[in-house]
Design a protein around this motif. Structure first.
Motif, short mmCIF file in Angstrom:
data_model
loop_
_atom_site.label_atom_id
_atom_site.label_comp_id
_atom_site.label_asym_id
_atom_site.label_seq_id
_atom_site.Cartn_x
_atom_site.Cartn_y
_atom_site.Cartn_z
N THR A 251 6.10 -3.65 -20.79
CA THR A 251 4.71 -3.65 -21.62
C THR A 251 4.74 -2.24 -22.19
N GLY A 252 5.48 -1.26 -21.56
CA GLY A 252 5.52 0.13 -22.08
C GLY A 252 4.18 0.98 -21.69
N GLU A 253 3.22 0.27 -20.73
CA GLU A 253 2.15 0.96 -20.56
C GLU A 253 2.56 2.04 -19.44
N TYR A 254 1.67 3.06 -19.25
CA TYR A 254 1.74 4.22 -18.21
C TYR A 254 1.21 3.64 -17.02
N ASP A 255 2.06 3.43 -16.00
CA ASP A 255 1.31 3.22 -14.76
C ASP A 255 2.74 3.07 -13.75
N PRO A 256 2.70 4.55 -13.30
CA PRO A 256 3.84 4.67 -12.06
C PRO A 256 3.78 3.84 -11.10
N TYR A 257 5.24 3.44 -10.71
CA TYR A 257 5.39 2.77 -9.56
C TYR A 257 6.67 2.81 -8.85
N MET A 258 6.64 2.51 -7.68
CA MET A 258 7.75 2.34 -6.88
C MET A 258 8.08 0.71 -6.64
N HIS A 259 9.21 0.44 -7.03
CA HIS A 259 9.84 -1.09 -6.54
C HIS A 259 10.97 -1.28 -5.84
N VAL A 260 10.48 -1.65 -4.38
CA VAL A 260 11.68 -1.40 -3.37
C VAL A 260 12.01 -3.01 -2.87
N LEU B 150 11.92 -7.07 11.10
CA LEU B 150 12.60 -8.33 10.86
C LEU B 150 14.00 -8.13 10.60
N GLY B 151 14.47 -6.72 10.76
CA GLY B 151 15.79 -6.46 10.52
C GLY B 151 16.35 -6.65 9.19
N MET B 152 15.36 -6.34 8.22
CA MET B 152 15.94 -6.65 6.84
C MET B 152 16.51 -5.26 6.25
N GLU B 153 17.37 -5.14 5.63
CA GLU B 153 18.06 -4.09 4.92
C GLU B 153 17.47 -3.60 3.82
N TYR B 154 17.02 -2.31 3.88
CA TYR B 154 16.66 -1.68 2.36
C TYR B 154 18.03 -1.80 1.61
N MET B 155 17.82 -2.36 0.34
CA MET B 155 18.93 -2.38 -0.63
C MET B 155 18.77 -1.49 -1.78
N SER B 156 17.53 -1.34 -2.55
CA SER B 156 17.53 -0.53 -3.50
C SER B 156 16.11 -0.29 -3.79
N LYS C 183 0.73 -1.16 -0.12
CA LYS C 183 0.06 -0.05 -0.04
C LYS C 183 0.84 1.31 0.10
N ASP C 184 2.04 1.28 0.57
CA ASP C 184 2.91 2.45 0.92
C ASP C 184 4.36 1.90 1.02
N ALA C 185 5.14 2.02 -0.05
CA ALA C 185 6.54 1.73 0.04
C ALA C 185 7.44 1.94 1.10
N LYS C 186 7.30 3.24 1.51
CA LYS C 186 8.06 3.83 2.49
C LYS C 186 7.71 3.08 3.94
N GLU C 187 6.38 2.99 4.19
CA GLU C 187 5.97 2.40 5.36
C GLU C 187 6.24 0.81 5.42
N THR C 188 6.06 0.39 4.14
CA THR C 188 6.65 -1.22 3.97
C THR C 188 8.03 -1.42 4.32
N VAL C 189 8.72 -0.76 3.86
CA VAL C 189 10.19 -0.76 3.97
C VAL C 189 10.42 -0.46 5.64
N GLN C 190 10.01 0.42 6.14
CA GLN C 190 10.17 0.79 7.62
C GLN C 190 9.93 -0.39 8.31
N TRP C 191 8.53 -1.15 8.09
CA TRP C 191 8.19 -1.99 8.91
C TRP C 191 9.12 -3.20 9.06
N PRO D 255 1.87 -4.83 7.30
CA PRO D 255 0.60 -3.56 7.44
C PRO D 255 -0.20 -3.76 5.92
N ASN D 256 0.36 -4.57 4.80
CA ASN D 256 -0.30 -4.69 3.69
C ASN D 256 -1.35 -5.90 3.75
#
Length: 193
Positions: free
Chosen positions: A54-63, A38-44, A25-33, A138-139
């Motif tokens: 596909t070339g289609e317009y669909d903005p996304y954040m992929h963490v 679980l002590g996971m490191e945010y990599m990239s 639902k929220d990339a930043k909240e998910t990374v922080q959770w 949280p998702n």
């Protein structure tokens, strides 16, 4: 660096799971959770306005998060899509992310940590050859932490009966009895809770 291999026909020679991706639902909240729980490191992250495949317009954040042992867990936030839901035809306990911890002590410590953050935790549940705890991110994704407790003999026997169990299941759609021995201890321990 991964050693290059030449495929001489047949199925590909896999080198493991590159990453497993889920929606959030929220990339930043998910990374922080996942960092906090679980002590996971945010990599990239990758972020695009158009989907590369596909070339289609669909903005996304992929963490991407480091799940340990060269395993990567990834999430997509998709703000232009309908609110995320879940497969209502599949029980909540079926689809889950399972992570290994190295001992029962680590499993109990993880349970205490997650509960201290206000998250409800189920378990530990005894499965015969491993014990697990369960909770939701949280998702709405179910998360499992598991530790192996089986013997080499138990794992070998489960491997030996794997195909007969699958064959029997395919014919009857009822639980095969090939591994009843495995569940006896688990049933008695789980019933005592």
């Amino acid at each position: 660096m991964t050693e290059a291999r030449t495929n001489t026909g047949g199925p590909p020679k896999l080198g493991g799971v590159h990453h497993a991706a889920y929606r959030c639902k929220d990339a930043k909240e998910t990374v922080q959770w996942y960092e906090e729980m679980l002590g996971m490191e945010y990599m990239s992250a990758f972020s695009e306005d158009h989907v590369p495949s596909t070339g289609e317009y669909d903005p996304y954040m992929h963490v991407f998060l480091d799940a340990g042992n060269n395993n990567v867990l990834a999430f997509f936030e998709l703000p232009n899509q309908k609110d995320m839901g879940r497969d209502e035809n599949t029980p909540k306990w079926v689809q889950h992310l399972a992570f290994r911890v190295h001992s029962e002590d680590e499993l109990l410590a993880a349970k205490e940590h997650v509960e201290s953050k206000g998250v409800e935790v189920l378990g530990p549940t005894h499965h015969g050859i491993f014990k697990s705890i369960y909770f939701f991110d949280p998702n709405g994704h179910r998360v499992e932490l598991a530790t192996d407790i089986g013997t080499d003999e138990q794992y070998a026997e489960l491997k030996r009966v794997a195909m007969p169990m699958l064959d029997e299941w395919s014919e009857t759609k009822k639980a095969p009895r090939h591994a009843d021995w495995l569940h006896e201890v688990a049933r008695s321990e789980n019933a005592g809770k």
